[in-house]
Design an enzyme around this catalytic site. Structure first.
Site, short mmCIF file in Angstrom:
data_model
loop_
_atom_site.label_atom_id
_atom_site.label_comp_id
_atom_site.label_asym_id
_atom_site.label_seq_id
_atom_site.Cartn_x
_atom_site.Cartn_y
_atom_site.Cartn_z
N ALA A 1 -7.43 -10.13 -7.26
CA ALA A 1 -8.54 -11.07 -6.99
C ALA A 1 -9.02 -11.69 -8.29
O ALA A 1 -9.19 -12.91 -8.40
CB ALA A 1 -9.67 -10.36 -6.26
N SER B 1 -5.72 -1.26 -7.84
CA SER B 1 -4.95 -0.99 -6.61
C SER B 1 -3.86 -2.04 -6.43
O SER B 1 -2.78 -1.74 -5.90
CB SER B 1 -5.86 -1.04 -5.37
OG SER B 1 -6.75 0.02 -5.36
N GLN C 1 2.46 -1.68 -1.89
CA GLN C 1 3.90 -1.52 -1.63
C GLN C 1 4.39 -2.55 -0.62
O GLN C 1 5.46 -3.13 -0.78
CB GLN C 1 4.17 -0.10 -1.09
CG GLN C 1 3.92 0.97 -2.13
CD GLN C 1 4.22 2.37 -1.59
OE1 GLN C 1 4.66 2.55 -0.47
NE2 GLN C 1 3.97 3.38 -2.41
N GLY D 1 3.21 -5.69 0.85
CA GLY D 1 3.29 -7.09 0.47
C GLY D 1 2.08 -7.87 0.96
O GLY D 1 0.99 -7.32 1.09
N GLU E 1 4.96 -4.79 9.89
CA GLU E 1 4.05 -3.67 9.69
C GLU E 1 3.21 -3.48 10.93
O GLU E 1 3.13 -4.38 11.78
CB GLU E 1 3.17 -3.91 8.45
CG GLU E 1 3.99 -3.88 7.17
CD GLU E 1 3.16 -3.80 5.91
OE1 GLU E 1 1.93 -3.85 5.98
OE2 GLU E 1 3.78 -3.69 4.83
N HIS F 1 -8.11 4.85 1.70
CA HIS F 1 -7.14 3.87 1.23
C HIS F 1 -7.76 2.50 0.98
O HIS F 1 -7.45 1.84 0.01
CB HIS F 1 -6.06 3.75 2.31
CG HIS F 1 -4.94 2.81 1.96
ND1 HIS F 1 -4.13 3.01 0.86
CD2 HIS F 1 -4.47 1.69 2.58
CE1 HIS F 1 -3.23 2.04 0.81
NE2 HIS F 1 -3.42 1.22 1.83
N LEU G 1 -4.31 -8.21 0.18
CA LEU G 1 -3.85 -9.03 -0.95
C LEU G 1 -4.03 -10.51 -0.59
O LEU G 1 -4.38 -11.33 -1.44
CB LEU G 1 -2.39 -8.73 -1.28
CG LEU G 1 -2.10 -7.34 -1.86
CD1 LEU G 1 -0.61 -7.15 -2.09
CD2 LEU G 1 -2.86 -7.11 -3.17
C1 LIG Z 1 -1.27 2.46 -2.82
C2 LIG Z 1 -1.81 1.19 -2.22
C3 LIG Z 1 -0.96 0.35 -1.50
C4 LIG Z 1 -1.45 -0.84 -0.94
N1 LIG Z 1 -0.59 -1.70 -0.30
C5 LIG Z 1 -1.05 -2.90 0.12
C6 LIG Z 1 -0.16 -3.87 0.64
O1 LIG Z 1 1.04 -3.66 0.72
N2 LIG Z 1 -0.68 -5.07 1.05
C7 LIG Z 1 -2.01 -5.35 0.97
O2 LIG Z 1 -2.43 -6.44 1.35
N3 LIG Z 1 -2.87 -4.44 0.45
C8 LIG Z 1 -2.42 -3.25 0.01
N4 LIG Z 1 -3.29 -2.35 -0.53
C9 LIG Z 1 -4.69 -2.75 -0.72
C10 LIG Z 1 -4.77 -3.76 -1.87
O3 LIG Z 1 -3.89 -3.34 -2.89
C11 LIG Z 1 -6.17 -3.87 -2.43
O4 LIG Z 1 -7.10 -4.04 -1.42
C12 LIG Z 1 -6.24 -5.05 -3.39
O5 LIG Z 1 -5.24 -4.94 -4.35
C13 LIG Z 1 -7.59 -5.12 -4.04
O6 LIG Z 1 -7.52 -6.07 -5.07
P1 LIG Z 1 -8.77 -6.26 -6.01
O7 LIG Z 1 -8.38 -7.26 -7.04
O8 LIG Z 1 -9.97 -6.51 -5.20
O9 LIG Z 1 -9.01 -4.81 -6.67
P2 LIG Z 1 -8.07 -3.94 -7.62
O10 LIG Z 1 -6.69 -4.39 -7.63
O11 LIG Z 1 -8.33 -2.51 -7.30
O12 LIG Z 1 -8.65 -4.25 -9.06
C14 LIG Z 1 -9.94 -3.83 -9.42
C15 LIG Z 1 -10.14 -4.10 -10.89
O13 LIG Z 1 -11.50 -3.82 -11.24
C16 LIG Z 1 -11.53 -2.98 -12.38
N5 LIG Z 1 -12.77 -2.23 -12.37
C17 LIG Z 1 -13.14 -1.19 -11.58
N6 LIG Z 1 -14.38 -0.79 -11.92
C18 LIG Z 1 -14.79 -1.60 -12.92
C19 LIG Z 1 -15.97 -1.69 -13.68
N7 LIG Z 1 -16.99 -0.85 -13.48
N8 LIG Z 1 -16.05 -2.63 -14.65
C20 LIG Z 1 -15.03 -3.51 -14.86
N9 LIG Z 1 -13.89 -3.48 -14.15
C21 LIG Z 1 -13.78 -2.53 -13.19
C22 LIG Z 1 -10.26 -2.14 -12.24
O14 LIG Z 1 -9.91 -1.54 -13.46
C23 LIG Z 1 -9.28 -3.22 -11.80
O15 LIG Z 1 -8.87 -3.98 -12.90
C24 LIG Z 1 -2.82 -1.15 -1.08
C25 LIG Z 1 -3.67 -0.30 -1.79
C26 LIG Z 1 -3.16 0.85 -2.37
C27 LIG Z 1 -4.10 1.74 -3.14
#
Ligand SMILES: Cc1cc2nc3c(=O)[nH]c(=O)nc-3n(C[C@H](O)[C@H](O)[C@H](O)COP(=O)(O)OP(=O)(O)OC[C@H]3O[C@@H](n4cnc5c(N)ncnc54)[C@H](O)[C@@H]3O)c2cc1C
Length: 529
Positions: free
Chosen positions: A21, A47, A52, A54, A119, A343, A384
């Site tokens: 994001a 995360s 895994q 997509g 899926e 999760h 994602l």
């Molecule tokens: C093992 C696994 C498999 C998955 N598979 C899928 C999939 O196949 N398809 C799908 O759509 N979704 C999947 N998901 C869910 C999806 O990956 C997440 O919902 C999505 O990646 C979230 O993206 P994000 O950018 O919001 O957060 P994240 O990718 O979690 O990034 C969060 C960021 O914030 C940072 N952060 C945290 N706390 C702080 C703080 N206090 N100060 C500053 N920075 C901070 C972290 O270090 C990181 O850089 C999966 C999740 C997991 C755990």
């Protein structure tokens, strides 16, 4: 400004978190200047890099955004915002093209069409993937390479945000700590526009698939600043985390079941056909509960890929195969032990269709936000997608408010140090208060809930908050998020999607709506528990 003044100016937009994001939003903002804060080096602690399966998108022949939206609504158990599902599904193809243009090597057939996985709860093959189960890693590698060569993006690694900064009713930036500066005063980083993209809260639970730093900090700090929170009680438990005792628990992707893998107990009994007509491809919450009940009844649960995949698991699902061999399991000849694990968080900081929160100056994107897309249960691989759709929408909204300016110089004096970073993570993991909080969440606010347990949980969280030695703002962000989840779960006297109450096991029509809650309300529920 120098760092010794304890104030830094972002001189443009500020993004908290470097998962998909945050990075996608930064790329979409270019060439407008933006600063991205990441506690770890890019690619670590998110995360996104561990995904895994997509990204779900109706890009296959015969598929339509409307069909995708309908599946999303069915999975969300009656409280998905229909317009939201339609509009996100409609934008999916364009965002997939962005990801591909920025270097994501999606799997394609000989004609150049996307190879699409199936899926659970998708009515057709709809998930674009990379090398089978390496989508998250590959997408993040591509975005990181793109970000590193974009001059308008300033990356700050080794900084953790602990609070949002407010003045005159607006969010004016954040307070953040340098790596290892546990007791120093946090630095104020000022910004005209702040985007919270700091992920979900799986790590609040003792058994989770999320990276260690993803522990509800984002929702906690936003709630403490007064932001409106939506649907905090809806936590998705993945049915098949690999049960090796590792923390976090590695994931055995749902796509394995899409390929025909079955769930069995240690007696070799397949139990899902008796639970749901779709057996192993039933919605995630139903499979997670079935596994949980097997384990509660003293059984062990395994995902058996031997017949469906055989040796093909090594090439089609290299990530899962590697996790297995790392823990001494041969997935070609042995069933893989699994357990439900926290999760994904459907709830979060409530945002409108532009990604604006209830606090002026603050946007939220990705898992820390609640857009209304997921309802009570997220459709697989929609997160994602939501991260990129909202990353783009927020960038467009902010671009309309921000002037174009010159690229930014680096912040001096803040950098990642691996040895120190590992030590901090280890110390946090071993803190007794953190361990207790995670145990309370897994035992009392987990796959199955009831009023008695939830009240005990709320009292325990309150006690931990007041008695934990050296309560830091980071820990307060965690207990705040935990309070919101447990309070939302206690208030919702029904079962729906990811929220299951043994004392109210059915959905109730009067509850077919979102929860909206401020921290004040959650604390009132906690005080009365
Ligand atoms: C093992 C696994 C498999 C998955 N598979 C899928 C999939 O196949 N398809 C799908 O759509 N979704 C999947 N998901 C869910 C999806 O990956 C997440 O919902 C999505 O990646 C979230 O993206 P994000 O950018 O919001 O957060 P994240 O990718 O979690 O990034 C969060 C960021 O914030 C940072 N952060 C945290 N706390 C702080 C703080 N206090 N100060 C500053 N920075 C901070 C972290 O270090 C990181 O850089 C999966 C999740 C997991 C755990």
């Amino acid at each position: 400004m120098t760092i010794s003044d304890n104030v830094l100016n972002a001189d443009g937009a500020l993004i908290v978190g470097a998962g998909l994001a945050g990075l996608f939003c930064a790329l979409k903002l270019a060439p407008r200047p933006v600063t991205v804060i990441s506690p770890k080096p890019l690619g670590y602690g998110a995360s996104s890099a561990w995904a895994q399966g997509g990204v779900a998108a109706a890009v296959g022949e015969g598929d339509t955004p409307h069909a995708h939206a309908v599946d999303t609504e069915i999975a969300g158990a009656g409280i998905v915002d229909g317009d939201e599902a339609e509009s996100v599904a409609a934008e999916a193809a364009a965002r997939i093209e962005d990801l591909a243009r920025w270097g994501t090597p999606f799997d394609r057939d000989g004609l150049g069409h996307y190879v699409l996985s199936k899926e659970a709860a998708h009515s057709r093959n709809r998930v674009v993937r990379v090398q089978g189960d390496r989508a998250g890693h590959a997408i993040m590698q591509a975005m990181i390479a793109q970000v590193r060569q974009t001059p308008s993006i300033r990356i700050v690694e080794g900084l953790t945000v602990v609070d949002l900064a407010r003045a005159d009713g607006r969010i004016i930036g954040v307070f953040a700590r340098k790596l290892g500066d546990r007791y120093a005063e946090p630095i104020l980083v000022r910004a005209r526009a702040t985007v919270l993209a700091a992920g979900g809260l799986g790590g609040l639970y003792a058994v989770t698939t999320n990276p260690p730093g993803v522990r509800g900090h984002a929702m906690g700090m936003a709630a403490r600043a007064g932001a409106l929170i939506a649907d905090p009680e809806f936590v998705q438990f993945h049915p098949t985390a690999i049960a090796t005792g590792a923390d976090p628990a590695p994931l055995a992707t749902e796509a394995l079941r899409g390929e025909g893998a079955i769930l069995v107990n240690e007696l070799g009994e397949r139990f899902m056909p008796a639970v749901h007509k779709d057996a192993e491809l039933a919605p995630r919450d139903i499979v997670a509960r079935a596994n949980y009940r097997q384990i509660r009844a003293g059984h062990r649960v395994f995902i058996d890929t031997r017949q469906a995949l055989g040796a093909r698991i090594l090439t089609t699902f290299p990530t899962v195969a590697k996790y297995c061999t790392d823990f001494g399991i041969d997935p070609v000849t042995q069933p893989i032990p699994v357990t439900p694990a926290a999760h994904y968080h459907m709830g979060g900081v409530k945002v409108d269709e532009r990604g604006r929160t209830s606090l002026p100056g603050l946007w939220a994107a990705g898992e820390c936000s609640s857009t209304g897309l997921h309802g009570a249960n997220r459709l697989a691989s929609n997160s994602l997608l939501e991260a990129v759709v909202y990353g783009a929408r927020i960038a467009a909204d902010i671009s309309g408010l921000e002037p174009l300016r010159a690229p930014l110089p680096p912040f001096a004096g803040i950098e990642w140090n691996e040895a120190e970073g590992e030590a901090v993570e280890e110390r946090l993991r071993n803190l007794q208060a953190v361990q207790e909080l995670r145990r309370v969440m897994t035992d009392l606010v987990g796959v199955e809930r009831n009023a008695t347990d939830l009240r005990v949980a709320l009292r325990s969280i309150a006690e931990l908050e007041t008695t934990a030695a050296g309560v830091t703002r980071s820990f307060l962000n965690m207990t705040t998020s935990a309070t919101l989840v447990a309070a939302g779960a206690l208030a919702r006297e029904e079962s729906r999607g990811g929220h299951f109450r043994t004392d109210f096991p059915e959905p109730r029509p009067e509850w077919a709506h979102h929860t909206e809650m401020t921290l004040e309300t959650a604390l009132e529920i906690r005080a009365a528990a």
